[in-house]
Structures are given as structure tokens and as C-alpha cells.
Design an enzyme around this catalytic site. Structure first.
Site, PDB file in Angstrom:
ATOM      1  N   LYS A 222      13.290  21.844  14.416  1.00 16.04           N
ATOM      2  CA  LYS A 222      13.400  20.416  14.713  1.00 16.04           C
ATOM      3  C   LYS A 222      14.703  20.205  15.479  1.00 16.04           C
ATOM      4  CE  LYS A 222      13.507  15.846  12.544  1.00 16.04           C
ATOM      5  NZ  LYS A 222      13.479  15.112  11.254  1.00 16.04           N
ATOM      6  N   ARG A 232      12.740   5.969  14.849  1.00 17.38           N
ATOM      7  CA  ARG A 232      13.822   5.425  14.020  1.00 17.38           C
ATOM      8  C   ARG A 232      13.765   3.910  13.964  1.00 17.38           C
ATOM      9  NH1 ARG A 232      18.380   9.678  16.306  1.00 17.38           N
ATOM     10  NH2 ARG A 232      17.585  11.494  15.153  1.00 17.38           N
ATOM     11  N   LYS A 245      22.883  13.628  14.377  1.00 15.72           N
ATOM     12  CA  LYS A 245      22.348  14.628  13.457  1.00 15.72           C
ATOM     13  C   LYS A 245      22.508  16.056  13.981  1.00 15.72           C
ATOM     14  CE  LYS A 245      19.041  11.378  11.451  1.00 15.72           C
ATOM     15  NZ  LYS A 245      17.706  11.232  10.806  1.00 15.72           N
ATOM     16  N   GLU A 261      14.954  30.391  12.637  1.00 19.03           N
ATOM     17  CA  GLU A 261      14.648  29.319  11.681  1.00 19.03           C
ATOM     18  C   GLU A 261      13.224  29.468  11.129  1.00 19.03           C
ATOM     19  OE1 GLU A 261      16.346  27.080  10.264  1.00 19.03           O
ATOM     20  OE2 GLU A 261      18.030  26.437  11.505  1.00 19.03           O
ATOM     21  N   LYS A 276       9.260  20.334  16.668  1.00 15.47           N
ATOM     22  CA  LYS A 276       9.433  18.915  16.959  1.00 15.47           C
ATOM     23  C   LYS A 276      10.693  18.739  17.790  1.00 15.47           C
ATOM     24  CE  LYS A 276       9.969  14.443  14.609  1.00 15.47           C
ATOM     25  NZ  LYS A 276      10.165  13.759  13.316  1.00 15.47           N
ATOM     26  N   SER A 302       7.540  10.003  18.843  1.00 14.73           N
ATOM     27  CA  SER A 302       7.453   8.606  19.265  1.00 14.73           C
ATOM     28  C   SER A 302       7.879   8.388  20.707  1.00 14.73           C
ATOM     29  CB  SER A 302       8.309   7.742  18.338  1.00 14.73           C
ATOM     30  OG  SER A 302       9.661   8.188  18.334  1.00 14.73           O
ATOM     31  N   TYR A 341       0.331   9.957  17.491  1.00 13.19           N
ATOM     32  CA  TYR A 341      -0.033   8.555  17.262  1.00 13.19           C
ATOM     33  C   TYR A 341      -1.300   8.190  18.027  1.00 13.19           C
ATOM     34  CZ  TYR A 341       4.734   8.744  15.590  1.00 13.19           C
ATOM     35  OH  TYR A 341       5.875   9.105  14.911  1.00 13.19           O
TER      36      TYR A 341
END
Length: 354
Positions: A222, A232, A245, A261, A276, A302, A341
Site C-alpha cells: 500500500k 478520505r 502517512k 512486503e 493499492k 477513489s 466503485y
């Protein structure tokens, strides 16, 4: 004086030239790639990548409200849903053949604190929604994030000491959150926080509590991406996030790190892995699938959705074609499925035989 009329392109000669061009067009090729593209039936027969409804996971946004729907300004066509409406939409998804949904909560500001206490409340919005959906639509899979950012007052995926995210303390809370979601009926726990060691801790806790069959879909790679903005906004963390982040989400410049990872999450017990965002990281999807040969998923986030929708609404793109092409790209790269979505719209188009 007599004038001579000159015809630069005599008609008979033009016909002769056309015939010559047609004759010259025969190049003696033994292989013509266009033969297989000549008709729709032929294109379908030789298609290498096929997108089906089985490839779709539908993310839903939840809100604790008497109002059925609340529009999300940055994501045209996507609404926050109350529990009753989420149940109806889960039933709709099942009727379309969509295998799974992924709900995300909008948590009221008054319920957020520094240590994400509400995430552990077995009567919180997510747990109540999962129970309600499972009671009415038991056949659909429910994938629940193990994530603290919707519940923290600072908008981060972990607890903080000053400006530092505390990894191990955060994992302890995430593990308890995962158990609450599994107890509510979640089929899949999806740790999205990128804390070290959280997959192993969650797997051990699930197994110890009798949830051996609950799967883990790890957000294994990610990235700290600019494409998360509309999400968000949808869950209300844009206004609360302090800083960024980048100390736990991955650097967009890194590829080998993604392999490391993913390897760690698989060693720790992940059943499936996710990359992602999606389209900007098709190379990562391909590398992960080629290297590990495990169930690999992508999240069309998004920002990707918003770009396609904005261009479509402005008449700059054919929205349906762009949507289908983008999802086919995920499959071509190696993804076994996509969180998108667009899921219900895609399912309707595929059912209609487009």
C-alpha cells in the site's frame, strides 16, 4: 490562337492507377495479424483476458443516520449508506453476481479519539452493519478493513507518541478490532494499516478465538499515494489527518520493497494480497503475481474512480469504455480481482452482454 486543354488526372488513367494500387497491396504476407481482428466473433474467440462479474469487489461507505443516503462530493455517483440501505445494496450486489462487498465507516467526530477506542466497540457502525448484512444476505462475502484511521482523532492508522506512530501498540489494537469484526460475521479481515507484524498477530488471534476459517487479505503493498483524497473525504479523515502517512505507507518509487512486503505477509499467514492503488502500480501487480503465484488483488482507489468519472461527466471520455478498459488492465496485469466503485455498473454491463 488555339489553346490546348491539359487534364492533369485523366479519368481512365486514374482507374488504371487504382487497379495498380490494389495489385501492389498484395505483399505476399503469410501472417496477417489483422485477420483475427476482422470481426467481433473472431476478436472474442482469441481474447486473452476476460473480465467477469466474479472479478469484482464493491466498496461501500457506511454512515450512522436515519437518512438512507448521503452524497460524497468528491466521488460523483457514490453515496454513504445507512445500515438499512447497505443491506439493500448488498442484496443488489448479490443479485448481480458480485462475490463480495467491502464496507468502510464514516465515524462521527465525537466518537474518535487518540487510541481508536470506538474501533473495539462491538456495537459500532461496522459491527452492526456486518451483522445486518449477514442476516439478510448470507451468501455475499464481507471484507472488512482492520484500520484505525476512521476512528482516530488524528487520522492515522496507528496510535501516536508525539509525531511518531507506535507500531507494536497499534498492532495490539488492530488485533482486537479484527476479532470484533470476525465475531460480527466478517468473512475476510483486510489489514490496511501497513504496520509491521500485524498479519501474524491477527492470524494468531483469529485462530485462538475459533475463527480459523476467517481469511486475511493483506494490503501488502500500500503506497503513500496522492490518489486517496476522495476516499478520505468519504470517511471523514481529510479534516482530521495530521501530517502524512509516509512513515508506514510505501514510497511510490519502490518496487523491490513491495516484493519483500508481500513475502512477509504471506509468511505471516495472509491468504490473499492486495496492491493499492491500482492503475499507477500495474507493474507491481504483475511482479507480485509472477513472483508468488498467490491470489492477488488490486484496489482501484477513489482518485482513479474520480478521474474517470470527471472526464466522463465532462464529455472528455466514454465513461463506460474507460471503466471497462481500466478493469481489463488489472486482469491483464495478473490481478485475480479488483475492488472498484464501478462494480455494480460493470456487473450490469457484463450481464447485458457488452
Amino acid at each position: 490562337m488555339a489553346f490546348r486543354v491539359v487534364q492533369p488526372f485523366p479519368a481512365p488513367q486514374a482507374r488504371q492507377d487504382e487497379a495498380s494500387v490494389q495489385r501492389a497491396d498484395s505483399l505476399g504476407l503469410t501472417r496477417r495479424m489483422r485477420r483475427n481482428r476482422k470481426a467481433d466473433w473472431s476478436r472474442r474467440l482469441v481474447r486473452e483476458t476476460v473480465l467477469t462479474t466474479n472479478d469484482l469487489i464493491w466498496p461501500l461507505f457506511l454512515i450512522d443516520s436515519s437518512q438512507a443516503r448521503s452524497a460524497i462530493a468528491w466521488m460523483p455517483g457514490v453515496d454513504r449508506l445507512n445500515i438499512e440501505e447497505a443491506v439493500r445494496q448488498a442484496a443488489h450486489a448479490a443479485s448481480l453476481g458480485i462475490p463480495a462487498i467491502a464496507p468502510f465507516p464514516f465515524v462521527e467526530k465525537s466518537l474518535r479519539d487518540a487510541t481508536a477506542t470506538e474501533a473495539l466497540n462491538t456495537r459500532n457502525l461496522m459491527c452492526r452493519a456486518v451483522r445486518a448484512i449477514k442476516a439478510e444476505v448470507p451468501q455475499i462475502g464481507i471484507i472488512c478493513d482492520a484500520a484505525l484511521d476512521p476512528y482516530t482523532s488524528h487520522g492515522h492508522d496507528g496510535v501516536m507518541e508525539g509525531e511518531r506512530i507506535l507500531n507494536d501498540a497499534s498492532v495490539h489494537i488492530l488485533t482486537q478490532q479484527a476479532l470484533a469484526l470476525a465475531d460480527a460475521g466478517a468473512d475476510v479481515i483486510a489489514p490496511s494499516d501497513m504496520m509491521d507484524g500485524r498479519v501474524a498477530a491477527i492470524r494468531a488471534a483469529l485462530d485462538a478465538s475459533g475463527h480459523e476459517e476467517v481469511q486475511i487479505m493483506a494490503y501488502a503493498a500500500k503506497y503513500a499515494s496522492a490518489y486517496y483524497g476522495p476516499f478520505r473525504d468519504a470517511i471523514g479523515t481529510n479534516a482530521t489527518l495530521i501530517g502524512d502517512k509516509r512513515t508506514y505507507q510505501m514510497d511510490p518509487a519502490n518496487s523491490d520493497e513491495a516484493i519483500a512486503e508481500v513475502a512477509l505477509d504471506l509468511e505471516e499467514g495472509a491468504d490473499m494480497v492486495m496492491i493499492k492503488p491500482g492503475l499507477p502500480y500495474l507493474d507491481i501487480i504483475a511482479r507480485v503475481k509472477d513472483h508468488f503465484r498467490v491470489p492477488t488483488f488490486a484496489y482501484q482507489v477513489s482518485g482513479e474512480y474520480a478521474m474517470i468519472m470527471a472526464a466522463s461527466l465532462n464529455g472528455w471520455l466514454d465513461g463506460d469504455k474507460a471503466m471497462l478498459e481500466s478493469l481489463t488492465a488489472f486482469k491483464r496485469a495478473g490481478a485475480d480481482g479488483v475492488l472498484t466503485y464501478f462494480a455494480p455498473r460493470v456487473a450490469e454491463i457484463l450481464r447485458a452482454g457488452a
